[in-house]
Design a protein around this motif. Structure first.
Motif, short mmCIF file in Angstrom:
data_model
loop_
_atom_site.label_atom_id
_atom_site.label_comp_id
_atom_site.label_asym_id
_atom_site.label_seq_id
_atom_site.Cartn_x
_atom_site.Cartn_y
_atom_site.Cartn_z
N PHE A 192 0.82 -1.21 0.00
CA PHE A 192 0.00 0.00 0.00
C PHE A 192 0.85 1.26 0.00
O PHE A 192 0.37 2.33 -0.39
N SER A 193 2.11 1.15 0.38
CA SER A 193 2.95 2.34 0.53
C SER A 193 3.08 3.11 -0.78
O SER A 193 3.30 4.33 -0.76
N LYS A 194 2.93 2.44 -1.92
CA LYS A 194 3.08 3.12 -3.20
C LYS A 194 1.93 4.10 -3.47
O LYS A 194 2.02 4.92 -4.39
N PHE A 195 0.86 4.02 -2.66
CA PHE A 195 -0.27 4.93 -2.84
C PHE A 195 -0.21 6.13 -1.88
O PHE A 195 -1.01 7.06 -1.99
N VAL A 196 0.74 6.09 -0.94
CA VAL A 196 0.83 7.15 0.06
C VAL A 196 1.09 8.50 -0.59
O VAL A 196 0.46 9.52 -0.24
N LYS A 197 2.00 8.55 -1.56
CA LYS A 197 2.31 9.82 -2.22
C LYS A 197 1.07 10.40 -2.91
O LYS A 197 0.86 11.63 -2.88
N HIS A 198 0.24 9.55 -3.50
CA HIS A 198 -0.96 10.04 -4.18
C HIS A 198 -1.94 10.65 -3.18
O HIS A 198 -2.61 11.64 -3.49
N ILE A 199 -2.04 10.05 -1.99
CA ILE A 199 -2.90 10.62 -0.96
C ILE A 199 -2.38 11.98 -0.53
O ILE A 199 -3.13 12.97 -0.43
N MET A 200 -1.07 12.07 -0.28
CA MET A 200 -0.48 13.33 0.17
C MET A 200 -0.60 14.41 -0.91
O MET A 200 -0.88 15.57 -0.61
N ASP A 201 -0.41 14.00 -2.16
CA ASP A 201 -0.54 14.97 -3.27
C ASP A 201 -1.96 15.50 -3.37
O ASP A 201 -2.17 16.69 -3.68
N GLU A 202 -2.95 14.63 -3.11
CA GLU A 202 -4.35 15.07 -3.22
C GLU A 202 -4.69 16.06 -2.11
O GLU A 202 -5.42 17.03 -2.34
N PHE A 203 -4.16 15.83 -0.92
CA PHE A 203 -4.36 16.81 0.16
C PHE A 203 -3.65 18.12 -0.18
O PHE A 203 -4.18 19.21 0.10
N ALA A 204 -2.47 18.05 -0.78
CA ALA A 204 -1.76 19.26 -1.17
C ALA A 204 -2.56 20.05 -2.19
O ALA A 204 -2.54 21.29 -2.20
N LEU A 205 -3.31 19.34 -3.05
CA LEU A 205 -4.14 19.99 -4.06
C LEU A 205 -5.17 20.93 -3.42
O LEU A 205 -5.52 21.96 -4.00
N VAL A 206 -5.66 20.56 -2.24
CA VAL A 206 -6.67 21.39 -1.56
C VAL A 206 -6.04 22.23 -0.44
O VAL A 206 -6.73 22.76 0.42
N GLY A 207 -4.70 22.33 -0.47
CA GLY A 207 -4.02 23.21 0.47
C GLY A 207 -3.88 22.64 1.86
O GLY A 207 -3.74 23.40 2.84
N ARG A 208 -3.88 21.31 1.98
CA ARG A 208 -3.75 20.68 3.29
C ARG A 208 -2.50 19.80 3.32
O ARG A 208 -2.04 19.30 2.29
N GLU A 209 -1.95 19.61 4.50
CA GLU A 209 -0.77 18.76 4.68
C GLU A 209 -1.12 17.63 5.64
O GLU A 209 -1.76 17.85 6.67
N VAL A 210 -0.71 16.41 5.29
CA VAL A 210 -0.99 15.26 6.15
C VAL A 210 0.25 14.38 6.27
O VAL A 210 1.16 14.44 5.44
#
Length: 271
Positions: free
Chosen positions: A79-97
């Motif tokens: 699942f770790s290969k999807f972590v960057k996509h989750i973080m990028d999607e939060f960055a898209l809306v101006g959030r950091e996780v």
């Protein structure tokens, strides 16, 4: 908070502090789904559980966790290969996780935790919030799926477990899961929702799941008898109290009684 995130939040009720907290969870879950889609996660996995019912079927119950199931067993699923996509999607809306893998511990669950991958998505804004993401990498039986469209924060498609199979999984949870020695109030709420919405229960999915775990062969009447037995051992007041943080005051749980749930059991349709 950028315009995309502000638009997402405005789609939810924001009257009380509890409303705002719940809305942040809901927005976070949708951002996670969008990130997973754009990472290709739903090529091999399906969304399931209470959050799936809320996002795509209008279930009026909040769930902090997100459940997923692989289409085929895969001991080496990463699942770790999807972590960057989750973080990028939060960055898209101006959030950091932060997204971290967690050990499977601290609860009694359906079956065994073998084959379960758990991650937590931690918001670094406002009051810290954790969204738990669970992926079952060893599904006991096959199930049907359908694609569902969502449009926030941007359009994406999610592969979801079909409703009759979701009903079967929920029934299995009612029969076999314990939480503090009892079934969850949320499980009873979802069971009521399936029956009231005329969703048929996928008998083969449920019976194969039980047989694969315990070797027990269940008939349709046997399933109803087990549900009635479970109802007889359940404190309705306790499960009503368990449910309270996850629904609004007009949820209808005041009608709940053992007799009421036995009538719901009689209404089960099969597929």
């Amino acid at each position: 908070m950028n315009d995309l995130y502000r638009k997402m939040m405005s789609s939810y009720k924001l009257t009380t502090d509890r409303d705002v907290r719940t809305a942040r969870y809901k927005a976070g879950q949708e951002i996670i789904l969008s990130g997973l889609y754009h990472g290709g996660f739903f090529d091999t996995a399906a969304f399931c559980g209470g959050s799936c019912l809320r996002v795509f079927h209008g279930l009026e119950r909040f769930s902090e966790d997100m459940d997923f199931c692989l289409m085929e067993s895969d001991d080496g699923f990463d699942f770790s290969k999807f972590v960057k996509h989750i973080m990028d999607e939060f960055a898209l809306v101006g959030r950091e996780v932060e997204v971290k893998e967690k050990a499977c511990r601290g609860r009694q669950a359906v079956g065994t935790m073998d084959g379960m991958i758990v991650y937590e998505v931690l918001s670094l804004y406002d009051k810290p919030q954790k969204i738990r993401v669970e992926i079952n990498t060893k599904p006991a039986v096959r199930f049907e799926t359908e694609l569902r469209l969502a449009i926030q924060p941007r359009s994406y498609l999610v592969r979801c477990m079909a409703l009759p199979d979701l009903f079967a999984s929920k029934t299995h949870a009612l029969l076999h899961r314990t939480w503090g020695g009892r079934a969850k109030g949320r499980d009873w709420y979802d069971f009521e929702w399936f029956v009231k919405n005329n969703v048929p229960l996928h008998y083969e999915h449920l019976s194969e799941k039980v047989e694969s775990e315990s070797g027990e062969l269940l008939t349709k009447e046997g399933i109803k008898e087990m549900l009635n037995e479970r109802i007889g051992k359940t404190s309705i007041e306790q499960v009503r109290q368990d449910l309270a943080p996850f629904v609004n005051a007009e949820s209808g749980a005041g009608l709940w009684s053992a007799a009421y749930f036995r009538e719901l059991v009689k209404c089960i349709r099969w597929v």
